[in-house]
Design a protein around this motif. Structure first.
Motif, PDB file in Angstrom:
ATOM      1  N   PHE A  73      39.608  51.055  41.473  1.00  0.00           N
ATOM      2  CA  PHE A  73      39.910  49.714  41.886  1.00  0.00           C
ATOM      3  C   PHE A  73      38.504  48.785  41.748  1.00  0.00           C
ATOM      4  CE2 PHE A  73      38.185  52.824  45.166  1.00  0.00           C
ATOM      5  CZ  PHE A  73      37.937  52.122  46.221  1.00  0.00           C
ATOM      6  N   ASP A  74      39.008  48.287  42.642  1.00  0.00           N
ATOM      7  CA  ASP A  74      37.519  47.025  42.400  1.00  0.00           C
ATOM      8  C   ASP A  74      36.755  46.521  43.836  1.00  0.00           C
ATOM      9  OD1 ASP A  74      38.344  45.867  40.131  1.00  0.00           O
ATOM     10  OD2 ASP A  74      38.967  44.822  39.939  1.00  0.00           O
ATOM     11  N   GLY A  75      36.869  47.186  44.750  1.00  0.00           N
ATOM     12  CA  GLY A  75      36.195  47.654  46.200  1.00  0.00           C
ATOM     13  C   GLY A  75      37.066  46.654  47.048  1.00  0.00           C
ATOM     14  N   ASP A  76      36.602  45.231  47.346  1.00  0.00           N
ATOM     15  CA  ASP A  76      36.903  44.112  48.231  1.00  0.00           C
ATOM     16  C   ASP A  76      37.551  42.706  47.300  1.00  0.00           C
ATOM     17  OD1 ASP A  76      36.729  45.328  50.770  1.00  0.00           O
ATOM     18  OD2 ASP A  76      34.669  45.207  50.618  1.00  0.00           O
ATOM     19  N   LEU A  77      37.026  43.076  46.170  1.00  0.00           N
ATOM     20  CA  LEU A  77      37.569  42.217  45.473  1.00  0.00           C
ATOM     21  C   LEU A  77      39.037  41.579  45.155  1.00  0.00           C
ATOM     22  CD1 LEU A  77      35.840  42.256  42.026  1.00  0.00           C
ATOM     23  CD2 LEU A  77      34.672  41.235  43.879  1.00  0.00           C
ATOM     24  N   PRO A  78      38.938  40.109  45.572  1.00  0.00           N
ATOM     25  CA  PRO A  78      40.493  39.478  45.741  1.00  0.00           C
ATOM     26  C   PRO A  78      41.255  39.556  44.205  1.00  0.00           C
ATOM     27  CG  PRO A  78      38.993  37.513  45.703  1.00  0.00           C
ATOM     28  CD  PRO A  78      37.795  39.265  45.666  1.00  0.00           C
ATOM     29  N   PRO A  79      42.279  40.202  44.442  1.00  0.00           N
ATOM     30  CA  PRO A  79      43.198  40.230  42.898  1.00  0.00           C
ATOM     31  C   PRO A  79      43.730  38.837  42.214  1.00  0.00           C
ATOM     32  CG  PRO A  79      44.138  40.206  45.183  1.00  0.00           C
ATOM     33  CD  PRO A  79      43.345  40.538  45.849  1.00  0.00           C
ATOM     34  N   HIS A  80      43.458  37.783  42.783  1.00  0.00           N
ATOM     35  CA  HIS A  80      43.157  36.987  41.889  1.00  0.00           C
ATOM     36  C   HIS A  80      42.262  35.691  41.809  1.00  0.00           C
ATOM     37  CE1 HIS A  80      47.772  38.597  41.055  1.00  0.00           C
ATOM     38  NE2 HIS A  80      47.863  38.258  42.375  1.00  0.00           N
ATOM     39  N   GLY A  81      40.838  36.235  41.324  1.00  0.00           N
ATOM     40  CA  GLY A  81      39.890  35.258  41.761  1.00  0.00           C
ATOM     41  C   GLY A  81      38.507  36.053  41.726  1.00  0.00           C
ATOM     42  N   LEU A  82      37.451  35.570  40.751  1.00  0.00           N
ATOM     43  CA  LEU A  82      36.703  35.897  41.379  1.00  0.00           C
ATOM     44  C   LEU A  82      35.270  35.104  41.883  1.00  0.00           C
ATOM     45  CD1 LEU A  82      36.014  38.677  38.655  1.00  0.00           C
ATOM     46  CD2 LEU A  82      35.978  39.039  40.766  1.00  0.00           C
ATOM     47  N   GLY A  83      36.002  33.582  40.979  1.00  0.00           N
ATOM     48  CA  GLY A  83      35.322  32.334  40.821  1.00  0.00           C
ATOM     49  C   GLY A  83      33.865  32.688  39.728  1.00  0.00           C
ATOM     50  N   ARG A  84      34.532  32.674  38.604  1.00  0.00           N
ATOM     51  CA  ARG A  84      32.633  32.651  37.857  1.00  0.00           C
ATOM     52  C   ARG A  84      31.572  31.798  37.897  1.00  0.00           C
ATOM     53  NH1 ARG A  84      35.919  34.875  32.320  1.00  0.00           N
ATOM     54  NH2 ARG A  84      33.649  33.734  31.715  1.00  0.00           N
TER      55      ARG A  84
END
Length: 103
Positions: free
Chosen positions: A92-103
């Motif tokens: 899993f990605d920790g607390d990252l949102p599933p639909h957006g990282l804000g690159r």
């Protein structure tokens, strides 16, 4: 556990940040779409190529396609305890949102 979660989140961000080293292309998007189940494909198509460029699942696909192995990266960047937690819970990605990282 919150410290481990933060550690995993930071390592995941660093993994996905590697995608900035190369262009994401419509071909990447098309290949990724073909790998998705129909319902998920429809969601991704509705969001479109531009919005998907910040989606962790798409970035993971593009990175793996180019030889950036996430498991190896996480093993190098996490403590033993954090890596065990990460691996035990399916990467899993920790607390990252599933639909957006804000690159």
């Amino acid at each position: 556990m919150p410290d481990l979660l933060a550690e995993i989140t930071q390592a995941a961000k660093a993994y996905y940040a590697q995608a900035a080293a190369f262009p994401l292309t419509p071909t990447d998007f098309q290949e990724w779409l073909e790998s998705l189940p129909p319902a998920r494909r429809a969601e991704a198509l509705a969001r479109g190529f531009v919005a998907s460029q910040a989606e962790p699942h798409f970035l993971h696909f593009c990175l793996e396609w180019r030889g950036y192995n996430r498991r190896e990266f996480m093993a190098r960047h996490l403590s033993v305890a954090a890596f065990e937690l990460w691996a035990t819970h399916g990467g899993f990605d920790g607390d990252l949102p599933p639909h957006g990282l804000g690159r």
